[in-house]
Design an enzyme around this catalytic site. Structure first.
Site, PDB file in Angstrom:
ATOM      1  N   ASP A  98      13.870 -46.202 -22.458  1.00  0.00           N
ATOM      2  CA  ASP A  98      14.968 -46.400 -21.511  1.00  0.00           C
ATOM      3  C   ASP A  98      16.192 -45.623 -21.997  1.00  0.00           C
ATOM      4  O   ASP A  98      16.564 -45.745 -23.182  1.00  0.00           O
ATOM      5  CB  ASP A  98      15.311 -47.905 -21.430  1.00  0.00           C
ATOM      6  CG  ASP A  98      15.709 -48.329 -20.020  1.00  0.00           C
ATOM      7  OD1 ASP A  98      15.193 -49.342 -19.529  1.00  0.00           O
ATOM      8  OD2 ASP A  98      16.525 -47.594 -19.404  1.00  0.00           O
ATOM      9  N   ASP A 199      18.785 -45.246 -16.807  1.00  0.00           N
ATOM     10  CA  ASP A 199      19.519 -46.385 -16.266  1.00  0.00           C
ATOM     11  C   ASP A 199      20.708 -45.936 -15.408  1.00  0.00           C
ATOM     12  O   ASP A 199      21.544 -45.158 -15.877  1.00  0.00           O
ATOM     13  CB  ASP A 199      20.041 -47.195 -17.475  1.00  0.00           C
ATOM     14  CG  ASP A 199      20.567 -48.552 -17.081  1.00  0.00           C
ATOM     15  OD1 ASP A 199      19.771 -49.362 -16.577  1.00  0.00           O
ATOM     16  OD2 ASP A 199      21.763 -48.791 -17.279  1.00  0.00           O
ATOM     17  N   GLU A 256      16.832 -44.321 -12.329  1.00  0.00           N
ATOM     18  CA  GLU A 256      17.146 -45.528 -11.559  1.00  0.00           C
ATOM     19  C   GLU A 256      18.388 -45.223 -10.748  1.00  0.00           C
ATOM     20  O   GLU A 256      19.430 -44.886 -11.321  1.00  0.00           O
ATOM     21  CB  GLU A 256      17.402 -46.723 -12.482  1.00  0.00           C
ATOM     22  CG  GLU A 256      17.603 -48.008 -11.689  1.00  0.00           C
ATOM     23  CD  GLU A 256      18.478 -49.021 -12.379  1.00  0.00           C
ATOM     24  OE1 GLU A 256      19.318 -48.656 -13.206  1.00  0.00           O
ATOM     25  OE2 GLU A 256      18.315 -50.227 -12.085  1.00  0.00           O
ATOM     26  N   HIS A 329      12.808 -55.949 -14.417  1.00  0.00           N
ATOM     27  CA  HIS A 329      13.533 -57.016 -15.139  1.00  0.00           C
ATOM     28  C   HIS A 329      14.789 -57.459 -14.398  1.00  0.00           C
ATOM     29  O   HIS A 329      15.486 -58.385 -14.838  1.00  0.00           O
ATOM     30  CB  HIS A 329      13.881 -56.508 -16.532  1.00  0.00           C
ATOM     31  CG  HIS A 329      14.771 -55.320 -16.494  1.00  0.00           C
ATOM     32  ND1 HIS A 329      14.371 -54.081 -16.004  1.00  0.00           N
ATOM     33  CD2 HIS A 329      16.067 -55.172 -16.818  1.00  0.00           C
ATOM     34  CE1 HIS A 329      15.381 -53.238 -16.058  1.00  0.00           C
ATOM     35  NE2 HIS A 329      16.418 -53.865 -16.529  1.00  0.00           N
ATOM     36  N   ASP A 330      15.122 -56.755 -13.288  1.00  0.00           N
ATOM     37  CA  ASP A 330      16.313 -57.107 -12.496  1.00  0.00           C
ATOM     38  C   ASP A 330      15.954 -57.813 -11.201  1.00  0.00           C
ATOM     39  O   ASP A 330      16.858 -58.260 -10.483  1.00  0.00           O
ATOM     40  CB  ASP A 330      17.090 -55.843 -12.092  1.00  0.00           C
ATOM     41  CG  ASP A 330      17.696 -55.114 -13.266  1.00  0.00           C
ATOM     42  OD1 ASP A 330      17.811 -53.879 -13.190  1.00  0.00           O
ATOM     43  OD2 ASP A 330      18.021 -55.767 -14.278  1.00  0.00           O
TER      44      ASP A 330
HETATM   45  O1  TEU Z   1      20.546 -51.942 -13.362  1.00  0.00           O
HETATM   46  C1  TEU Z   1      21.376 -51.275 -12.430  1.00  0.00           C
HETATM   47  C2  TEU Z   1      21.779 -52.196 -11.375  1.00  0.00           C
HETATM   48  O2  TEU Z   1      22.458 -51.874 -10.432  1.00  0.00           O
HETATM   49  C3  TEU Z   1      21.364 -53.564 -11.596  1.00  0.00           C
HETATM   50  O3  TEU Z   1      22.565 -54.195 -11.944  1.00  0.00           O
HETATM   51  C4  TEU Z   1      20.714 -54.136 -10.392  1.00  0.00           C
HETATM   52  O4  TEU Z   1      21.020 -53.431  -9.243  1.00  0.00           O
HETATM   53  C5  TEU Z   1      21.237 -55.516 -10.195  1.00  0.00           C
HETATM   54  O5  TEU Z   1      21.141 -56.124 -11.470  1.00  0.00           O
HETATM   55  C6  TEU Z   1      20.369 -56.251  -9.209  1.00  0.00           C
HETATM   56  O6  TEU Z   1      20.848 -57.556  -9.202  1.00  0.00           O
HETATM   57  C7  TEU Z   1      20.463 -51.305 -14.629  1.00  0.00           C
HETATM   58  C8  TEU Z   1      19.548 -52.150 -15.495  1.00  0.00           C
HETATM   59  O7  TEU Z   1      18.238 -52.161 -14.909  1.00  0.00           O
HETATM   60  C9  TEU Z   1      20.129 -53.538 -15.568  1.00  0.00           C
HETATM   61  O8  TEU Z   1      19.258 -54.422 -16.289  1.00  0.00           O
HETATM   62  C10 TEU Z   1      21.470 -53.449 -16.289  1.00  0.00           C
HETATM   63  O9  TEU Z   1      22.072 -54.724 -16.265  1.00  0.00           O
HETATM   64  C11 TEU Z   1      22.393 -52.441 -15.578  1.00  0.00           C
HETATM   65  O10 TEU Z   1      21.755 -51.223 -15.211  1.00  0.00           O
HETATM   66  C12 TEU Z   1      23.500 -52.043 -16.553  1.00  0.00           C
HETATM   67  O11 TEU Z   1      22.918 -51.318 -17.617  1.00  0.00           O
END
Ligand code: TEU
Ligand code: CA
Length: 561
Positions: A98, A199, A256, A329-330
């Site tokens: 990542d 990310d 992403e 994971h989100d």
């Molecule tokens: O996520 C990007 C992001 O926009 C996320 O915040 C997601 O859209 C949101 O959590 C949905 O509820 C990336 C990573 O995947 C996330 O785990 C991190 O918290 C974020 O960036 C900051 O690094």
């Protein structure tokens, strides 16, 4: 041209904190991952995307990095990481790490220096601005609630943090910073990794001047997405990254990109663009979000989901490349979100997996998705850990919202749904840890766990294994064209893939009721030559594919001629 192996790969995402704990401290770690590589090899995946394992104070569970070249102590040592990479490669599994470079941790040495004085050589590694009229430099809202600016009284200025206050945005306008990032990328690629997941990489170019966002409702802060998403220099930065780093390695890249459209994705992933291989888009992940955003939960509408995914299938066909995912994971667990995680959990998990894996692109499986792991309901907000959830809860309570209403949105969309520990077996804590898990295990682990799944030939695990094998044996799956059938049908998800004279008919019944599929007049099924490729109800008999009934959550894939 380098072989584009990533077009025929299936990727498995590991969230290390929740995957497997080897030393009883309740936190997943690298030795734990090593102990489960045979399980991944059995599943048949080709690539692991490993969420961040770098040094971090864990304000955002590793997405706040304080040392890009060292392994987080809780996860193990660099020697453990080297052992893991070797063990993966021994099994023919590639490793994608990542890359979190829109921001660092505020405990990174660069930021500690940067905040010391306005003249510090690291000052311009971050985005510092003076306040305006005694307030923040602009009205942007953080993704994690509140202002996107934090006042720092050491130098009397504010710094930008699109995410948590401990995640200061890096200043990509600074060529010295960019050069440091490229050196770090080479450090990991030279160790032998096979690529990067990047990310929020489409946030790194901000509109100069950082203007206020429109705020018609007069909210305390407003979304500045229009001023940092797909910004003015994003393609320049990615082409520079490609030229200086990526083009020199056989590396897979996936960016992403919240808010990206198929048209923009063509610019990011086109063969002749020399930027990235593919992107994670979010449109299908916002299908159950109302005007108020993610936490404004609305019922998901299948025709809308079909329209979005079709737009991406046809929009990038022959021009770019899709990533395919339901989970990460989100995101909440797909069997709870779009399926039926109670009386039809197994059938609906298999059906959702099939609908995605029969599409064009590179599929991503998130840890536990292959087991049909579900969302979780912790009674108290104190049992939740995710900073996005906790900040939102605090803000909405302050706004006077009823806690039980806020909890309902957390049960549906909270990120901790995806972060409960991986369920390995029916022993205490699902075999994830001998200690106290950092986040509670989902109580349904006694019935839903890997050990039980591997013993059950009818399990979701073995079904996912078949889906992965089918992709390898049938080029029509990664490379075929896509045509949606009955797009406005409220519960049927049907489409046809075509490639070099072959056709796949995929039909899923996204409902608790029986369904009836009838091929449209202009779609002729080659009945004599057809055969079932996969079915979640074990359909063998060769009844007509032109017209057939489907049981609740039934999916069938016919191949012909
Ligand atoms: O996520 C990007 C992001 O926009 C996320 O915040 C997601 O859209 C949101 O959590 C949905 O509820 C990336 C990573 O995947 C996330 O785990 C991190 O918290 C974020 O960036 C900051 O690094
Ligand atoms: Ca551990």
């Amino acid at each position: 041209m380098k072989k584009q192996w990533w077009k025929e790969s299936v990727v498995y995402q590991i969230y290390p904190r929740s995957f497997m704990d080897s030393n009883g401290d309740g936190i997943g770690d690298i030795q734990g991952i090593i102990s489960k590589l045979d399980y991944l090899q059995e599943l048949g995946i080709d690539v692991v995307w490993l969420s961040p394992v770098y040094d971090s104070p864990n304000d955002d569970n590793g997405y706040d990095i304080s040392d890009y070249r060292n392994i987080m102590h809780e996860f193990g040592s660099m020697a453990d990481w080297e052992e893991m990479l070797g063990e993966m490669h021994k099994r023919g599994i590639k490793l994608v790490m990542d890359l979190v470079v829109n921001h660092s941790s505020d405990e990174h040495a660069w930021f500690i220096e940067s905040r010391k004085s306005k003249e510090n050589v690291y000052r311009e590694y971050y985005i510092w601005r003076e306040g305006k009229d005694g307030k923040e430099p602009n009205n942007w809202e953080s993704v994690f609630s509140g202002s996107a600016w934090k006042y720092d009284d050491q130098t009397g200025e504010y710094y930008l943090h699109l995410f948590s206050q401990k995640q200061p945005d890096l200043n990509w306008e600074n060529p010295q910073l960019r050069s440091e990032i490229y050196d770090m990328m080479k450090f990991w690629l030279d160790k032998g990794i096979d690529g990067f997941r990047m990310d929020v990489i489409n946030f790194i170019s901000k509109v100069p001047g950082l203007p206020d966002a429109p705020n018609p409702e007069g909210k305390p802060y407003a979304s500045g997405h229009d001023y940092f998403m797909n910004g003015p220099r994003i393609h320049e930065f990615l082409q520079e990254m490609n030229e200086k780093v990526l083009s020199r390695y056989d590396a897979m890249t996936v960016g992403e990109m919240p808010g990206v459209t198929p048209e923009e994705a063509e610019l990011y992933t086109g063969n002749d663009r020399n930027e990235l291989n593919m992107v994670f888009q979010f449109e299908h992940m916002d299908v159950d979000s109302g005007a108020g955003g993610k936490w404004d939960v609305i019922p998901f509408d299948l025709p809308k989901l079909k329209e979005i995914l079709t737009k991406w299938q046809t929009g990038l066909h022959g021009k770019g490349w899709n990533s395919l995912y339901w989970n990460n994971h989100d995101q909440p667990r797909v069997v709870s979100r779009f399926g039926n995680d109670s009386e039809y959990r197994v059938e609906s998990a298999k059906m959702l997996g099939t609908l995605l894996h029969m599409m064009q692109g590179t599929p991503y499986i998130y840890q536990g998705e292959e087991l049909g792991m579900t969302n979780v309901r912790f009674e108290s907000i104190d049992d939740y850990q995710d900073i996005e959830t906790l900040n939102m809860f605090k803000e909405k309570v302050q706004e006077g919202k009823a806690p039980e209403d806020i909890m309902a949105s957390i049960y549906t969309k909270g990120r901790d749904n995806a972060r409960t520990p991986m369920q390995w077996n029916a022993t205490e804590n699902a075999g994830f840890t001998a200690g106290t898990p950092w986040l509670q295990v989902n109580p349904n682990y006694k019935a839903i766990n890997a050990e039980a799944a591997m013993k059950d030939p009818q399990s979701i695990f073995h079904f996912y294994k078949q889906l992965i094998e089918l992709r390898k044996m049938n080029p029509i799956i990664p490379y075929g064209s896509f045509e949606l059938l009955h797009g406005d049908h409220p519960t049927l998800y049907a489409y046809i893939r075509r490639y070099e004279g072959e056709e796949l008919l995929v039909v899923g019944n996204v409902s608790n009721e029986t369904g009836l599929f009838e091929a449209p007049e202009d779609v002729k099924i080659n009945e004599e030559e057809k055969r079932i490729l996969i079915s979640n109800y074990g359909v063998e008999k060769m009844e007509s594919a032109q017209r057939f009934e489907l049981k609740p959550w039934e999916v069938r894939v016919y191949k012909y001629p």
